[in-house]
Design an enzyme around this catalytic site. Structure first.
Site, PDB file in Angstrom:
ATOM      1  N   ARG A 150       2.632  12.122  -8.756  1.00 22.49           N
ATOM      2  CA  ARG A 150       3.006  10.720  -8.498  1.00 22.49           C
ATOM      3  C   ARG A 150       4.464  10.451  -8.883  1.00 22.49           C
ATOM      4  NH1 ARG A 150      -1.638   7.765  -7.235  1.00 22.49           N
ATOM      5  NH2 ARG A 150      -3.523   8.255  -8.406  1.00 22.49           N
ATOM      6  N   PHE A 200      -1.038  16.170   4.471  1.00 22.23           N
ATOM      7  CA  PHE A 200      -1.301  15.589   3.152  1.00 22.23           C
ATOM      8  C   PHE A 200      -0.002  15.589   2.360  1.00 22.23           C
ATOM      9  CE2 PHE A 200      -2.838  14.979  -1.109  1.00 22.23           C
ATOM     10  CZ  PHE A 200      -3.850  14.051  -0.918  1.00 22.23           C
ATOM     11  N   GLU A 202       0.848  -1.202   0.000  1.00 24.44           N
ATOM     12  CA  GLU A 202       0.000   0.000   0.000  1.00 24.44           C
ATOM     13  C   GLU A 202       0.882   1.250   0.000  1.00 24.44           C
ATOM     14  OE1 GLU A 202      -2.385   1.719  -0.614  1.00 24.44           O
ATOM     15  OE2 GLU A 202      -4.181   1.180   0.468  1.00 24.44           O
ATOM     16  N   ASP A 203       0.364   2.363  -0.495  1.00 25.00           N
ATOM     17  CA  ASP A 203       1.146   3.600  -0.467  1.00 25.00           C
ATOM     18  C   ASP A 203       1.110   4.249   0.915  1.00 25.00           C
ATOM     19  OD1 ASP A 203      -1.540   4.383  -0.667  1.00 25.00           O
ATOM     20  OD2 ASP A 203      -1.203   5.832  -2.281  1.00 25.00           O
ATOM     21  N   ASP A 249      -4.206   5.832   6.099  1.00 28.44           N
ATOM     22  CA  ASP A 249      -4.683   7.081   6.687  1.00 28.44           C
ATOM     23  C   ASP A 249      -5.790   6.726   7.681  1.00 28.44           C
ATOM     24  OD1 ASP A 249      -4.822   9.939   6.804  1.00 28.44           O
ATOM     25  OD2 ASP A 249      -6.446   9.954   5.362  1.00 28.44           O
TER      26      ASP A 249
HETATM   27  P1  IMP Z   1      -7.587   5.435   4.054  1.00 30.31           P
HETATM   28  O1  IMP Z   1      -8.652   4.508   3.518  1.00 30.31           O
HETATM   29  O2  IMP Z   1      -8.194   6.658   4.695  1.00 30.31           O
HETATM   30  O3  IMP Z   1      -6.609   4.742   4.954  1.00 30.31           O
HETATM   31  O4  IMP Z   1      -6.834   6.035   2.818  1.00 30.31           O
HETATM   32  C1  IMP Z   1      -5.921   5.340   2.099  1.00 30.31           C
HETATM   33  C2  IMP Z   1      -5.768   5.912   0.702  1.00 30.31           C
HETATM   34  O5  IMP Z   1      -6.040   7.325   0.637  1.00 30.31           O
HETATM   35  C3  IMP Z   1      -4.337   5.759   0.256  1.00 30.31           C
HETATM   36  O6  IMP Z   1      -4.138   4.523  -0.396  1.00 30.31           O
HETATM   37  C4  IMP Z   1      -4.117   6.968  -0.625  1.00 30.31           C
HETATM   38  O7  IMP Z   1      -4.465   6.666  -1.969  1.00 30.31           O
HETATM   39  C5  IMP Z   1      -5.065   8.016  -0.087  1.00 30.31           C
HETATM   40  N1  IMP Z   1      -4.359   8.961   0.816  1.00 30.31           N
HETATM   41  C6  IMP Z   1      -4.457   9.045   2.163  1.00 30.31           C
HETATM   42  N2  IMP Z   1      -3.668  10.006   2.665  1.00 30.31           N
HETATM   43  C7  IMP Z   1      -3.022  10.540   1.598  1.00 30.31           C
HETATM   44  C8  IMP Z   1      -2.033  11.587   1.456  1.00 30.31           C
HETATM   45  O8  IMP Z   1      -1.554  12.218   2.411  1.00 30.31           O
HETATM   46  N3  IMP Z   1      -1.623  11.840   0.181  1.00 30.31           N
HETATM   47  C9  IMP Z   1      -2.087  11.180  -0.907  1.00 30.31           C
HETATM   48  N4  IMP Z   1      -2.999  10.194  -0.830  1.00 30.31           N
HETATM   49  C10 IMP Z   1      -3.466   9.882   0.417  1.00 30.31           C
HETATM   50 MG    MG Z   2      -4.804   8.517  -4.051  1.00 28.47          MG
END
Ligand code: IMP
Ligand code: MG
Length: 171
Positions: A161, A148, A95-96, A99
């Site tokens: 990206r 962010f 995963e990247d 959050d």
């Molecule tokens: P979550 O479901 O809230 O944990 O979000 C996960 C996804 O949201 C990641 O796989 C990212 O694609 C996107 N995301 C969350 N935070 C960031 C950020 O700071 N920058 C860019 N993408 C983010």
């Molecule tokens: Mg994204």
């Protein structure tokens, strides 16, 4: 909008070599699929697997993301399913960033339902202070404050990206 470097390319390279060694060791003697969560984890995937000195397969999954917003829509849907048979194999989900924890929770549920013998999660970045759904990844590249960030695969409205480092995006 302005960009401020948070994690340099050198630190990324060093950390990825460490993670590659750790993951290789943990899945020794087991068939391994490295499953990339599109699109943000693509750069992490390609650097990580090049640093892994073993046989492995790669596959991809895509779930609904933030669209062009900085906040989650609150719903996770699977846009692209993996192709490989996971029965009895080791799977490391790449995963990247984690959050709120919502996306990875859904991806894990889905992959566990496909019969993998062992499932672990490697997240390039972790923002634990932003968590709404409790989740602790098995491997973390870097733990960051809840800002962010963009670069090294992470986007804002599909931009940035291709930055080789991680930067904080400010209005
Ligand atoms: P979550 O479901 O809230 O944990 O979000 C996960 C996804 O949201 C990641 O796989 C990212 O694609 C996107 N995301 C969350 N935070 C960031 C950020 O700071 N920058 C860019 N993408 C983010
Ligand atoms: Mg994204």
């Amino acid at each position: 909008m302005s960009l401020h470097t948070l994690i340099s390319k050198d630190s990324i390279d060093t950390r990825i070599r460490e993670l590659a060694i750790e993951i290789t060791r943990d899945f020794e003697g087991q068939e391994l699929i490295v499953l990339c969560v599109l699109k943000g984890a693509v750069l992490f995937l390609t650097d990580l697997i090049r640093a892994m000195d073993r046989d492995l397969a790669i596959d991809f999954i895509q779930v609904s993301s933030y669209g062009s917003e900085k906040k989650s829509s609150g719903v996770v849907t699977i846009l692209k399913e993996p192709q490989l048979d996971m029965h009895g194999k080791g799977v490391v989900i790449v995963e990247d960033i984690i959050d709120s924890g919502m996306s990875i929770r859904e991806v894990c549920r889905y992959i566990e339902s496909r019969g993998a013998a062992k499932v672990k999660v490697a997240s390039f970045l972790d923002k634990p202070a932003a968590r709404k759904y409790p989740f602790v990844p098995d491997y973390i590249g870097f733990t960051i404050e809840p800002a962010f960030v963009v670069g090294y695969g992470l986007d804002y409205a599909e931009r940035y990206r291709n930055l080789p480092e991680v930067a904080i995006l400010e209005e």
